[in-house]
Structure formats: C-alpha cells, structure tokens
Design a protein around this motif. Structure first.
Motif, PDB file in Angstrom:
ATOM      1  N   ARG A   1      -2.471   0.364  -4.611  1.00  0.00           N
ATOM      2  CA  ARG A   1      -2.398  -0.977  -4.057  1.00  0.00           C
ATOM      3  C   ARG A   1      -1.784  -1.880  -5.118  1.00  0.00           C
ATOM      4  NH1 ARG A   1      -3.199   2.073  -0.731  1.00  0.00           N
ATOM      5  NH2 ARG A   1      -4.794   2.084   0.922  1.00  0.00           N
TER       6      ARG A   1
ATOM      7  N   ALA B   1       0.867  -1.178   0.000  1.00  0.00           N
ATOM      8  CA  ALA B   1       0.000   0.000   0.000  1.00  0.00           C
ATOM      9  C   ALA B   1       0.902   1.225   0.000  1.00  0.00           C
ATOM     10  CB  ALA B   1      -0.894   0.003   1.237  1.00  0.00           C
ATOM     11  N   SER B   2       0.653   2.171  -0.891  1.00  0.00           N
ATOM     12  CA  SER B   2       1.488   3.364  -0.958  1.00  0.00           C
ATOM     13  C   SER B   2       0.652   4.555  -1.398  1.00  0.00           C
ATOM     14  CB  SER B   2       2.663   3.143  -1.916  1.00  0.00           C
ATOM     15  OG  SER B   2       2.225   2.614  -3.149  1.00  0.00           O
ATOM     16  N   SER B   3       1.116   5.747  -1.021  1.00  0.00           N
ATOM     17  CA  SER B   3       0.438   6.990  -1.364  1.00  0.00           C
ATOM     18  C   SER B   3       1.429   7.924  -2.046  1.00  0.00           C
ATOM     19  CB  SER B   3      -0.118   7.677  -0.112  1.00  0.00           C
ATOM     20  OG  SER B   3      -1.042   6.840   0.555  1.00  0.00           O
TER      21      SER B   3
ATOM     22  N   ALA C   1      -2.141  -5.971   0.726  1.00  0.00           N
ATOM     23  CA  ALA C   1      -1.322  -4.843   1.171  1.00  0.00           C
ATOM     24  C   ALA C   1      -1.182  -4.795   2.685  1.00  0.00           C
ATOM     25  CB  ALA C   1      -1.912  -3.533   0.656  1.00  0.00           C
ATOM     26  N   THR C   2      -2.058  -5.498   3.401  1.00  0.00           N
ATOM     27  CA  THR C   2      -2.019  -5.449   4.869  1.00  0.00           C
ATOM     28  C   THR C   2      -1.828  -6.828   5.494  1.00  0.00           C
ATOM     29  OG1 THR C   2      -4.438  -5.643   4.949  1.00  0.00           O
ATOM     30  CG2 THR C   2      -3.509  -3.417   4.928  1.00  0.00           C
TER      31      THR C   2
ATOM     32  N   GLU D   1      -3.735   6.789  -4.216  1.00  0.00           N
ATOM     33  CA  GLU D   1      -3.646   5.735  -3.212  1.00  0.00           C
ATOM     34  C   GLU D   1      -3.509   4.415  -3.974  1.00  0.00           C
ATOM     35  OE1 GLU D   1      -3.509   5.773   0.038  1.00  0.00           O
ATOM     36  OE2 GLU D   1      -3.738   7.949   0.296  1.00  0.00           O
TER      37      GLU D   1
ATOM     38  N   VAL E   1      -6.355  -5.031  -1.781  1.00  0.00           N
ATOM     39  CA  VAL E   1      -6.355  -4.300  -0.510  1.00  0.00           C
ATOM     40  C   VAL E   1      -5.904  -5.216   0.623  1.00  0.00           C
ATOM     41  CG1 VAL E   1      -7.841  -3.167   1.189  1.00  0.00           C
ATOM     42  CG2 VAL E   1      -8.101  -2.631  -1.246  1.00  0.00           C
TER      43      VAL E   1
END
Length: 251
Positions: free
Chosen positions: A83, A20-22, A115-116, A81, A112
C-alpha cells in the motif's frame, strides 16, 4: 518488470494519490524515481529497498519514506501486499532522507483507505493526518550500508544470503585477497562497523524476514547463526530496542 504506478499527484498544489499492488515472492522492481514523495508499506510480506548506498529492510508494521526524485529499487521477500501513498512536492517533506517508520494503526488505515478512495476532498484531509503521522513516527534502525568496494560488497552480500555462515575473519581475508589487518580496515571504512558488528546487524535484519513469515524466535535464532535463542534476543534488543516478540507485536 513494469512498475505499477497510479497517476502521480499534481506537483503544483497539495495533492496525493494511493495505490494497492501485489507482487510475487522474489519480484525485483527495478531502480526508478517518482516526481512525488512516497510512503510505502507492506501489509503482508517484507521488502528490501535499495537506495543510494544503503539497503533498507521493511517488514510488516513498518513503512519506508522516500522523498521525491530519490532513485530506489525494491526486492519483495515473500508475497508482498503493498500500500503506497504519493504526495505532491507541494507538501513540505517531513524528513529529508529515506528512513523506516513504525506504522501506527491510524497510518495503516489511511494508507489502505487511500488505495481505494478517489474522493479529492477526503484525500486532502487524510494527507494532513498522514503527514503528521510520518513526521511523528518512531524511526527504526533497519538498514545496512551497501559497500562501494566490490570485495567488501561480496562479503556483505554473502552474510545476507547465508547469515548462519560461521567463516572467521582470517578465512574471509584469504578468500577476498586481503591481509587480515587490511580487511579489518576496509570493512570499517566501507561500513563504519567491525566485522563482528556487521555480521550481527545483518543476522538481526535478515531475521525480520523470517519472523514476519511466522517462524518461531527459537527457529530463527538458529537459522541466522546465533548459538542460543537468548543470544539472539539480546542482540535483537540491543539493535532494535525491543525483543523479537515485542517488535512483531507491532505488526
């Protein structure tokens, strides 16, 4: 800027990792390649991804498949945002080349979750479903050629930067130092399209950024250079296969 990259999956066996990156609006992720297949999806914001001789437009609701070892660069349009899932080369690539895929609800939730999630067993189970979704996903015609000829590239870049530009072909020929006939020939050889087709496709693809930002169909139609909203809707449906509202309903 530095590339925000997780540990790559083990290349010798089926394996995958998520990220996950922004990224701020306007961020350019410089050309790079991964030793793993990649599926990248923006849950918000839009991306333009430069790969070899094409630029791919990736709005929300769509994802870009990039086979391992493929050099690519990413430009973020608006706050993105992102993924991403990286899949080991031990997996057979469901597609041999870069392409944009419509993201199903299931694919989005898998990206999603990956990513976690750091559970190896669950990840491997999700990988099989993700690969099936990528293989069966609806392919989207969301790319433009990157001309090798510098003058045709200048024309293409200007059409992307100012899609409402109404400069006619004879004026472009004079500006670029071509005869009108030679410009027609060079545009065709570099892009496979006529000038009119190139400008229409560019306007429709640039419109994706603005639709994704919440602008109305009417506002976008005029902003990208169509004379009427109905002309924009017709061109959009001809190229994309859906009306703008239908396309955005899938986001």
């Amino acid at each position: 800027m530095p590339i925000n990259t997780p540990n790559m999956p083990n290349p010798t066996k089926p394996d995958l990792t998520g990220l996950a990156s922004s990224y701020e609006a306007g961020t350019l992720i410089e050309p790079h390649a991964h030793k793993a297949h990649q599926i990248v999806h923006a849950i918000s914001g839009t991306m333009r991804v430069m790969v070899l001789d094409r630029i791919w437009f990736v709005p929300p609701g769509r994802a870009l498949w990039v086979p391992a070892q493929t050099e690519h660069a990413i430009r973020c349009i608006g706050l993105v945002e992102m993924r991403t899932a990286y899949l080991s080369e031990a997996y057979a690539a469901p597609h041999s080349g870069v392409l944009v895929i419509a993201v199903s609800g299931l694919m989005r939730e898998i990206l999603v979750r990956l990513a976690t999630c750091d559970e190896a067993g669950l990840n491997l189970a999700l990988a099989e479903v993700l690969l099936a979704e990528i293989s069966d996903g609806v392919l989207e015609p969301l790319s433009l050629p990157i001309p090798a000829d510098s003058r045709i590239a200048k024309l293409s870049n200007q059409l992307q930067a100012n899609p409402a530009d109404q400069t006619p072909l004879p004026a472009w020929a004079k500006h670029l130092g071509y005869s009108e006939r030679n410009l027609i020939r060079h545009i065709r050889s570099e892009t496979g399209m006529t000038f009119r087709e190139l400008r229409r496709l560019t306007r429709v693809l640039v419109a994706l950024d603005r639709l994704s930002a919440g602008q109305s169909v009417t506002q976008v139609a005029y902003d990208v250079g169509f004379e009427t909203p109905s002309a924009f809707i017709h061109a959009f449906r001809t190229i994309i296969g859906q009306t703008p509202r239908q396309f955005m309903a899938g986001v």
